[in-house]
Design a protein around this motif. Structure first.
Motif, mmCIF file in Angstrom:
data_model
loop_
_atom_site.group_PDB
_atom_site.id
_atom_site.type_symbol
_atom_site.label_atom_id
_atom_site.label_comp_id
_atom_site.label_asym_id
_atom_site.label_seq_id
_atom_site.Cartn_x
_atom_site.Cartn_y
_atom_site.Cartn_z
ATOM 1 N N ALA A 1 70.294 -45.899 36.255
ATOM 2 C CA ALA A 1 69.883 -44.953 35.204
ATOM 3 C C ALA A 1 68.376 -44.738 35.257
ATOM 4 O O ALA A 1 67.888 -43.608 35.147
ATOM 5 C CB ALA A 1 70.313 -45.474 33.831
ATOM 6 N N ARG A 2 67.661 -45.822 35.422
ATOM 7 C CA ARG A 2 66.199 -45.693 35.514
ATOM 8 C C ARG A 2 65.799 -44.905 36.749
ATOM 9 O O ARG A 2 64.905 -44.060 36.705
ATOM 10 C CB ARG A 2 65.565 -47.076 35.516
ATOM 11 N N ALA A 3 66.475 -45.168 37.884
ATOM 12 C CA ALA A 3 66.189 -44.413 39.108
ATOM 13 C C ALA A 3 66.510 -42.941 38.911
ATOM 14 O O ALA A 3 65.751 -42.055 39.353
ATOM 15 C CB ALA A 3 66.974 -44.980 40.279
ATOM 16 N N ALA A 4 67.636 -42.646 38.234
ATOM 17 C CA ALA A 4 68.000 -41.241 37.970
ATOM 18 C C ALA A 4 66.969 -40.585 37.057
ATOM 19 O O ALA A 4 66.579 -39.427 37.261
ATOM 20 C CB ALA A 4 69.390 -41.168 37.350
ATOM 21 N N LYS A 5 66.525 -41.338 36.044
ATOM 22 C CA LYS A 5 65.515 -40.816 35.127
ATOM 23 C C LYS A 5 64.204 -40.532 35.868
ATOM 24 O O LYS A 5 63.588 -39.485 35.697
ATOM 25 C CB LYS A 5 65.301 -41.821 33.994
ATOM 26 N N ILE A 6 63.806 -41.469 36.705
ATOM 27 C CA ILE A 6 62.582 -41.283 37.511
ATOM 28 C C ILE A 6 62.759 -40.110 38.451
ATOM 29 O O ILE A 6 61.853 -39.279 38.613
ATOM 30 C CB ILE A 6 62.233 -42.585 38.270
ATOM 31 N N LYS A 7 63.962 -40.005 39.077
ATOM 32 C CA LYS A 7 64.210 -38.891 39.990
ATOM 33 C C LYS A 7 64.156 -37.563 39.244
ATOM 34 O O LYS A 7 63.591 -36.583 39.732
ATOM 35 C CB LYS A 7 65.564 -39.048 40.675
ATOM 36 N N SER A 8 64.742 -37.519 38.037
ATOM 37 C CA SER A 8 64.715 -36.265 37.265
ATOM 38 C C SER A 8 63.282 -35.925 36.868
ATOM 39 O O SER A 8 62.884 -34.762 36.894
ATOM 40 C CB SER A 8 65.626 -36.359 36.042
ATOM 41 N N ARG A 9 62.499 -36.936 36.511
ATOM 42 C CA ARG A 9 61.094 -36.687 36.191
ATOM 43 C C ARG A 9 60.334 -36.183 37.410
ATOM 44 O O ARG A 9 59.502 -35.279 37.300
ATOM 45 C CB ARG A 9 60.432 -37.953 35.649
#
Length: 176
Positions: free
Chosen positions: A50-58
């Motif tokens: 989830a954190r990786a996805a959040k960072i990727k979306s950012r």
């Protein structure tokens, strides 16, 4: 964990190792850790994902914002170039218009000077003609006065009357 030397010594003193409470505590601990490992590792992996996805979306959003900013910068640079070109065209047009107006003003000034010069020449000619007429009239008056004086002094009254009568009779032929 229990060391093997301790476990061997404890087994000899108290009986077999599987009868020891420490052994079963260790087994229970390992079993709890083994059973908890899968859900905990999933939760940790899910949190990391989830954190990786959040960072990727950012990062994607930042990349998108960067592209939009570059597009806006290019648009504003293009608008600035267009505005500069338009300003240069306006300045060139204004210079050309100013040059044209200066030439027109010079032509108008030349025409006005020529008109005033012609008017002055006409006034001078009129003044000369009037002066010539005045001089002629004065000369006629002087001549008439001189003729009257000469005639008055040299002719007798009878001769004067005869000359006036003759002039009056000849006048009718000159008027028609």
């Amino acid at each position: 964990m229990i060391s093997t030397a301790y476990a061997a010594g404890a087994a000899a003193a108290h009986g077999p190792f599987y009868m020891e409470a420490h052994f079963w505590v260790d087994v229970a601990f390992l079993l709890v850790v083994a059973l908890a490992w899968k859900p905990v590792s999933r939760a940790i992996a899910a949190g990391l994902d989830a954190r990786a996805a959040k960072i990727k979306s950012r990062l994607d959003e930042a990349h998108k914002l960067r592209e939009e900013a570059q597009e806006m910068l290019a648009t504003y640079q293009r608008k600035q170039r267009d505005a500069m070109k338009e300003a240069e065209e306006i300045i060139a047009h204004a210079k050309a218009e100013a040059e044209r107006l200066a030439q027109q003003a010079a032509k108008d000034l030349d025409a006005a000077i020529k008109r005033r010069e012609q008017m002055a020449m006409d006034r001078i000619a009129q003044a000369e003609a009037q002066a010539t007429r005045e001089v002629q009239n004065l000369a006629v008056d002087v001549a008439i006065g001189a003729a009257q004086k000469v005639i008055g002094e040299s002719l007798s009254p009878a001769q004067t009357t005869a000359l006036v009568d003759k002039a009056i009779t000849g006048l009718s032929g000159k008027l028609h």
